[in-house]
Design an enzyme around this catalytic site. Structure first.
Site, PDB file in Angstrom:
ATOM      1  CG  ASP A  54      -2.156  -0.762   1.046  1.00  0.00           C
ATOM      2  OD1 ASP A  54      -2.238  -1.510   0.055  1.00  0.00           O
ATOM      3  OD2 ASP A  54      -3.063  -0.646   1.892  1.00  0.00           O
ATOM      4  CG  HIS A 200       1.895  -0.221   5.177  1.00  0.00           C
ATOM      5  ND1 HIS A 200       1.376  -1.206   5.974  1.00  0.00           N
ATOM      6  CD2 HIS A 200       0.851   0.512   4.748  1.00  0.00           C
ATOM      7  CE1 HIS A 200       0.060  -1.067   6.036  1.00  0.00           C
ATOM      8  NE2 HIS A 200      -0.289  -0.032   5.306  1.00  0.00           N
TER       9      HIS A 200
HETATM   10 NI    NI Z   1      -2.593   3.246   2.814  1.00  0.00          NI
END
Ligand code: NI
Length: 240
Positions: A54, A200
Site C-alpha cells: 500500500d 507498507h
Molecule cells: Ni494506505
C-alpha cells in the site's frame, strides 16, 4: 415527570452508544460492508497467496522492484494519486514490470463522513492517473486504512468494483514492524491458502518491511506457496 426524563435520556444515550459502536465496527470491518463485495482473502485449497503493497509510489520503488524481480514474484500495489503525480515514472515502472497496480484514492484521507462527490472524485482522479501510467483493464480499489462506511461501498458496487482488503498485516503492529525477522515469522504463521498479505514498504520508516520481502517470499515458497496478483488470486477462488 423527572423519572420519565431520566429514562428517556438513558435510552437516548444507549441508542447513541449502539450507533457509535455499529459505525465503528462497520468502518473497520475487513469482512463486512453494506453494499457490494469485500475481499479479505479468497476461498481456495490451493497454496496461493497475494503479496500487496500500500501507498506510494516513492523513491523506494526500484528497491522493491528488484526484490520482487529477483524472486520472480508479481505483486499488487495500491498507489495514492498525489504520490503518482510526484513520482509518475515509478508508477510506470511498476506497471511495465508486470505488477498489478490498483487505486488507493488520491489523498489517502479516510473515506468516511465525506460527501459522495468528494469520494467519487478521489477515486476517479486516481483512476485517470493510473491510466496515464499504463494500467489497463479493471482497476482494483483498496480504501485508505481499510476504512469505509456507506457511500464508498455503494459507489464501488454501482461501478461493479470490489473492496479489496487483506487478512494478514504483519507490519501494522509496532513491535513486529520494528524487525524484518519478526515480520517474516508473523506472515508465515498467519498465512493460509488464499491469503492477501498487506505490507507498507514505500516510505523511509519502512526499511524493515523492505528487508522482510525476500524472507517472506522464500519462506512461503519453501512451504509450497505460489505468489499471485490479487486478480489472479480471485480467478482461482473456489467460492461458488
Ligand atoms: Ni494506505
Amino acid at each position: 415527570m423527572k423519572k420519565k426524563i431520566g429514562i428517556v435520556s438513558l435510552v437516548t444515550v444507549l441508542l447513541l452508544v449502539i450507533y457509535c459502536v455499529t459505525t465503528y465496527k462497520l468502518m473497520n470491518s475487513r469482512t463486512y460492508q453494506v453494499f457490494g463485495e469485500i475481499v479479505p482473502r479468497v476461498e481456495t485449497t490451493q497454496k496461493v497467496v497475494a503479496l500487496t503493497f500500500d501507498d506510494g509510489p516513492t523513491e523506494y520503488t526500484d528497491e522493491l522492484l528488484k526484490e520482487l524481480d529477483d524472486a520472480g514474484v508479481k505483486a499488487t500495489f495500491f498507489l495514492i494519486g498525489n504520490e503518482i503525480e510526484k513520482h509518475p515514472d515509478e508508477a510506470k515502472k511498476l506497471v511495465q514490470a508486470g505488477h498489478e497496480v490498483g487505486n488507493h484514492t488520491y489523498s489517502h484521507n479516510r473515506m468516511v463522513f465525506k460527501s459522495p462527490s468528494y469520494i467519487s472524485t478521489e477515486i476517479e482522479k486516481t483512476d485517470a492517473l493510473l491510466r496515464d501510467a499504463g494500467v489497463q483493464g479493471e482497476i482494483l480499489f483498496r480504501p485508505p486504512n481499510g476504512k469505509k462506511l456507506l457511500y464508498l461501498p455503494y459507489y464501488l458496487s454501482q461501478h461493479e468494483r470490489k473492496t479489496i482488503m487483506w487478512d494478514v498485516e504483519p507490519d501494522s503492529f509496532d513491535d513486529i514492524a520494528s524487525r524484518a525477522d519478526k515480520i517474516v515469522d508473523y506472515t508465515v504463521q498467519h498465512v493460509q491458502p488464499g491469503s492477501i498479505i498487506l505490507l507498507h514498504a514505500m516510505y523511509d520508516s519502512r526499511q524493515e518491511s523492505r528487508k522482510a520481502v525476500p524472507g517472506i517470499i522464500s519462506a512461503l515458497k519453501a512451504q509450497g506457496y505460489e505468489f499471485k496478483t490479487v486478480s489472479e488470486l480471485q480467478n482461482i477462488s473456489t467460492k461458488p
